[in-house]
Design a protein around this motif. Structure first.
Motif, PDB file in Angstrom:
ATOM      1  N   ALA A 217      47.418 -78.018 -52.968  1.00 36.30           N
ATOM      2  CA  ALA A 217      48.483 -77.032 -52.764  1.00 36.30           C
ATOM      3  C   ALA A 217      49.070 -77.148 -51.356  1.00 36.30           C
ATOM      4  CB  ALA A 217      47.960 -75.618 -53.009  1.00 36.30           C
ATOM      5  N   TYR A 220      51.198 -80.287 -51.222  1.00 41.17           N
ATOM      6  CA  TYR A 220      52.490 -80.076 -51.882  1.00 41.17           C
ATOM      7  C   TYR A 220      53.421 -79.219 -51.021  1.00 41.17           C
ATOM      8  CZ  TYR A 220      55.681 -78.225 -55.524  1.00 41.17           C
ATOM      9  OH  TYR A 220      56.775 -77.827 -56.258  1.00 41.17           O
ATOM     10  N   PHE A 341      47.372 -72.804 -58.454  1.00 42.79           N
ATOM     11  CA  PHE A 341      47.893 -73.861 -57.576  1.00 42.79           C
ATOM     12  C   PHE A 341      49.314 -73.544 -57.123  1.00 42.79           C
ATOM     13  CE2 PHE A 341      50.737 -77.541 -57.530  1.00 42.79           C
ATOM     14  CZ  PHE A 341      50.214 -78.291 -56.483  1.00 42.79           C
ATOM     15  N   ALA A 345      50.680 -72.697 -53.361  1.00 45.52           N
ATOM     16  CA  ALA A 345      51.640 -73.616 -52.747  1.00 45.52           C
ATOM     17  C   ALA A 345      52.940 -72.901 -52.407  1.00 45.52           C
ATOM     18  CB  ALA A 345      51.913 -74.783 -53.689  1.00 45.52           C
TER      19      ALA A 345
END
Length: 375
Positions: A217, A220, A341, A345
């Protein structure tokens, strides 16, 4: 387990500072929720779902935005088997849609799950009045009360007060969790349980993600931050499973409401392949180069896997950064992991650009203007 195929330059000190800020935030309760869920309420949710399944052919889920997108995303993606069908209402002001939903229920046995923290949001309020009237006409006031399940604030608000006064079964929208982060609360768990989703398995996947999803996460979030700095200001979420169209819609709300403030944020959009390869695919291949693509890669068959590979090669060659996020299972566990997730993120991404991940002042402005026009 969530895996990504890219490596961003993650500023570890900054990342840990942001994680600590989110955890301490008054709206950061979702971070530890999967591991610390109120098991008493969880048992009540499953008991209520069993009761609804036994006595209703339809459950009418009334809510808008974060009150319905998340659980609809999971239900439509997994297509679980249940004798009780879910009907959605209160997510628009279309009279045609409301009349369609009322006609769909017809003379069938049904129950209502009205989901609203305040109870004053116009779209669900109108739908609730219409279905409540139908419920009373069919069953009488006393039995109608037994068939209404209110997911709302624990202590205050119009819906809380009505539910308390009339004795509706109540479930809680936690004070420290906002709507778009509430999929794994009663907001999402009750409708999913009624629809036949294995909510135990889902929470287990999310609980594991509390540990395993942090690194990907952060990777990203920092990759999105780097792309934004290079003027890639539009993100295309791409899935190769048609049943995940509402998961894309939830992602658009999650990122759009969390990041789109102070003239900042990456614009979220979505496609379903291979269908959209024959429409928007042309623009992605040869249009403006201000966008990047995030492929959500579910386990699939060999043919779809080749299409995924072909898209990645073609679009990368066309000058689009292509990110790949893969989940190991297309089931409740996989979606529990994926939801956690993306929530993490997204919150980190918003913090990186200096905006509050948990408010939505633009939405409140539209509500205010609408109430003015309605007097």
């Amino acid at each position: 387990m969530i895996k990504v195929n890219f490596n961003a330059e993650v500023d570890e000190a900054r990342a840990q500072k942001i994680l600590a800020e989110i955890k301490k935030d008054k709206m950061g309760g979702w971070m530890e929720l999967p591991r610390k869920y109120d098991m008493g309420e969880f048992a009540r949710i499953k008991e209520a779902a069993k009761k609804i399944n036994e006595e209703s052919e339809y459950l009418v889920c009334i809510g808008i935005g974060g009150s319905y997108l998340g659980h609809r995303a999971v239900i439509e993606a997994l297509r679980p088997k249940s004798e009780t069908k879910i009907i959605y209402a209160g997510n628009s002001l279309s009279r045609r849609e409301l009349e369609w939903a009322l006609a769909k229920v017809g003379d069938h046995d049904f129950s209502i799950n009205v989901i609203s923290k305040s109870g004053t949001t116009l779209e669900p309020a109108i739908a609730f009045e219409a279905f409540k009237k139908k419920l009373v006409e069919k069953y009488g006031a006393e039995e109608a009360t037994r068939r209404i399940y209110a997911t709302t604030d624990a202590k205050q608000g119009a819906l809380h007060d009505e539910a308390t006064e009339n004795g509706y079964t109540k479930f809680v929208v936690p004070d420290n969790i906002g709507g778009r982060y509430s999929v794994l609360t009663a907001v999402g768990l009750l409708p999913m349980a009624v629809a036949g989703v294995d909510v135990d398995k889902m929470l287990k996947g999310a609980a594991e993600a509390v540990e395993t999803a942090v690194e990907p996460a952060l990777n990203y979030a920092f990759m999105r931050y780097a792309l934004d700095a290079k003027k890639y200001d539009t993100e295309i979420f791409a899935s190769f499973e048609p049943s995940t169209v509402y998961f894309n819609e939830w992602l658009k709300q999650l990122f759009g409401e969390s990041e789109g403030k102070d003239k900042r944020g990456i614009l979220p959009d979505s496609v379903i392949y291979s269908t959209d390869l024959h429409s928007l695919g042309q623009y992605l291949q040869d249009g403006r180069r201000n966008l990047f693509e995030t492929i959500i890669d579910f386990p699939t068959d060999d043919l779809n896997a080749k299409i995924v590979a072909a898209v990645r090669i073609a679009h990368t060659g066309g000058g689009i950064p292509v990110l790949n996020i893969s989940v190991t299972s297309f089931d409740e566990k996989g979606f529990g992991e994926l939801i956690y997730f993306f929530e993490l993120a997204c919150a980190v991404s918003a913090k990186l650009i200096g905006v509050n991940p948990f408010d939505q002042p633009g939405v409140e402005k539209y509500k205010l203007e609408l109430h003015k026009l309605l007097g």
